[in-house]
Design an enzyme around this catalytic site. Structure first.
Site, PDB file in Angstrom:
ATOM      1  N   SER A  65      41.713 -62.673  22.331  1.00  0.00           N
ATOM      2  CA  SER A  65      40.690 -61.598  22.452  1.00  0.00           C
ATOM      3  C   SER A  65      40.449 -61.300  23.846  1.00  0.00           C
ATOM      4  O   SER A  65      40.555 -62.011  24.781  1.00  0.00           O
ATOM      5  CB  SER A  65      39.357 -61.950  21.740  1.00  0.00           C
ATOM      6  OG  SER A  65      39.422 -62.389  20.362  1.00  0.00           O
TER       7      SER A  65
HETATM    8  N1  SAH Z   1      39.562 -66.677  18.601  1.00  0.00           N
HETATM    9  C1  SAH Z   1      40.834 -66.351  19.067  1.00  0.00           C
HETATM   10  C2  SAH Z   1      41.222 -65.000  18.641  1.00  0.00           C
HETATM   11  C3  SAH Z   1      41.633 -65.032  17.511  1.00  0.00           C
HETATM   12  S1  SAH Z   1      42.654 -63.500  16.710  1.00  0.00           S
HETATM   13  C4  SAH Z   1      41.307 -66.547  20.503  1.00  0.00           C
HETATM   14  O1  SAH Z   1      40.256 -67.097  21.199  1.00  0.00           O
HETATM   15  O2  SAH Z   1      42.369 -66.397  20.990  1.00  0.00           O
HETATM   16  C5  SAH Z   1      41.963 -63.887  14.860  1.00  0.00           C
HETATM   17  C6  SAH Z   1      42.566 -65.138  14.417  1.00  0.00           C
HETATM   18  O3  SAH Z   1      42.075 -65.387  13.085  1.00  0.00           O
HETATM   19  C7  SAH Z   1      44.307 -65.264  14.196  1.00  0.00           C
HETATM   20  O4  SAH Z   1      44.612 -66.262  14.702  1.00  0.00           O
HETATM   21  C8  SAH Z   1      44.283 -65.154  12.624  1.00  0.00           C
HETATM   22  O5  SAH Z   1      45.443 -65.671  12.235  1.00  0.00           O
HETATM   23  C9  SAH Z   1      43.225 -65.827  12.156  1.00  0.00           C
HETATM   24  N2  SAH Z   1      42.641 -65.660  10.816  1.00  0.00           N
HETATM   25  C10 SAH Z   1      42.611 -64.383  10.160  1.00  0.00           C
HETATM   26  N3  SAH Z   1      42.210 -64.691   9.126  1.00  0.00           N
HETATM   27  C11 SAH Z   1      41.702 -66.004   8.914  1.00  0.00           C
HETATM   28  C12 SAH Z   1      41.159 -67.087   7.851  1.00  0.00           C
HETATM   29  N4  SAH Z   1      40.724 -66.503   6.705  1.00  0.00           N
HETATM   30  N5  SAH Z   1      40.761 -68.129   7.956  1.00  0.00           N
HETATM   31  C13 SAH Z   1      41.430 -68.509   9.436  1.00  0.00           C
HETATM   32  N6  SAH Z   1      41.958 -67.903  10.558  1.00  0.00           N
HETATM   33  C14 SAH Z   1      42.067 -66.468  10.247  1.00  0.00           C
END
Ligand code: SAH
Length: 219
Positions: A65
């Site tokens: 992010s």
């Molecule tokens: N917090 C992260 C950014 C995440 S991007 C950072 O600091 O880098 C969003 C993430 O959510 C992705 O890795 C995606 O695979 C995950 N994601 C999407 N749906 C999800 C779910 N139902 N449960 C857990 N993770 C999920």
């Protein structure tokens, strides 16, 4: 792990100033962003990009992010030392480290196996209190509930009922909730669970996250 040089520290302090200029005021958040080495979350050839206020691809179609987004969500969460925080969407692990640097005990769930397999050992190299889980974040972690705080870092089509149940009374959830007419943009919501179990709701502008998906995937 890549080294953390004076040059990196300098770039990080510059990023902190950019975030202050954009309105981030929580000193604990600014301090954490000034401390966690964001460049080690990116491939070493992208070090120039690590301290720009931009999201960046981390493979598997996912992104780390934007620092402003991490700072905004962390600030809205009102985290204090020792709190138990559940994060949905581990991704690169950067947000988890920022929260852990603020003193939180972080539980983080990722649904993509390959990201989980990569991030879990990587996060173990930090001196932080972070536990990683592979699973569907919609279900939360009933075994470890209740949580003081819950942060969702993917665009959610709805507020998952299980997560509300896993929030302590007085607890706060920060969630980017999809706009009705458009599943690619969200509004940032802060939900506070009252002692009678009801939720109070505050809105904090628009944002753009990758979608929160159901079930475990390899995509
Ligand atoms: N917090 C992260 C950014 C995440 S991007 C950072 O600091 O880098 C969003 C993430 O959510 C992705 O890795 C995606 O695979 C995950 N994601 C999407 N749906 C999800 C779910 N139902 N449960 C857990 N993770 C999920």
């Amino acid at each position: 792990m890549q080294e953390d040089s004076y040059r990196h520290k300098g770039m990080r302090q510059h990023l902190v100033q950019v975030l202050k200029d954009k309105g981030i005021t929580d000193e604990a958040v600014l301090n954490a962003i000034g401390t966690v080495p964001r460049h080690v979350f990116l491939d070493s050839s992208f070090v120039e990009f690590a301290y720009q206020d931009k999201a960046f691809p981390i493979g598997s179609g996912q992104t780390i992010s934007q620092p402003f987004t991490v700072a905004t969500q962390s600030q809205l969460l009102c985290v204090t030392r020792g709190m138990k925080v559940l994060e949905i969407g581990t991704g690169s692990g950067y947000q988890a480290c920022v929260l852990a640097q603020m003193g939180a005990r972080v539980f983080t769930i990722e649904r993509q196996r390959n990201l989980y397999m990569k991030t879990k050992p990587f996060l173990a190299e930090f001196p932080y209190n972070i536990r990683t889980f592979l699973g569907d974040g919609n279900k939360g972690l009933p075994t470890y509930a209740p949580f003081d705080r819950i942060i969702i870092t993917a665009g959610a089509p709805e507020v998952p009922q299980s997560l509300i149940e896993q929030l302590k009374p007085g607890g706060i959830m920060v969630i980017p909730l999809n706009h009705d007419e458009d599943e690619t943009t969200q509004h940032m919501l802060r939900l506070t669970k009252q002692t009678d179990g009801s939720l109070s709701r505050e809105e904090f502008g628009d944002c753009k996250f990758v979608p929160m998906l159901k079930a475990i995937g390899r995509d």
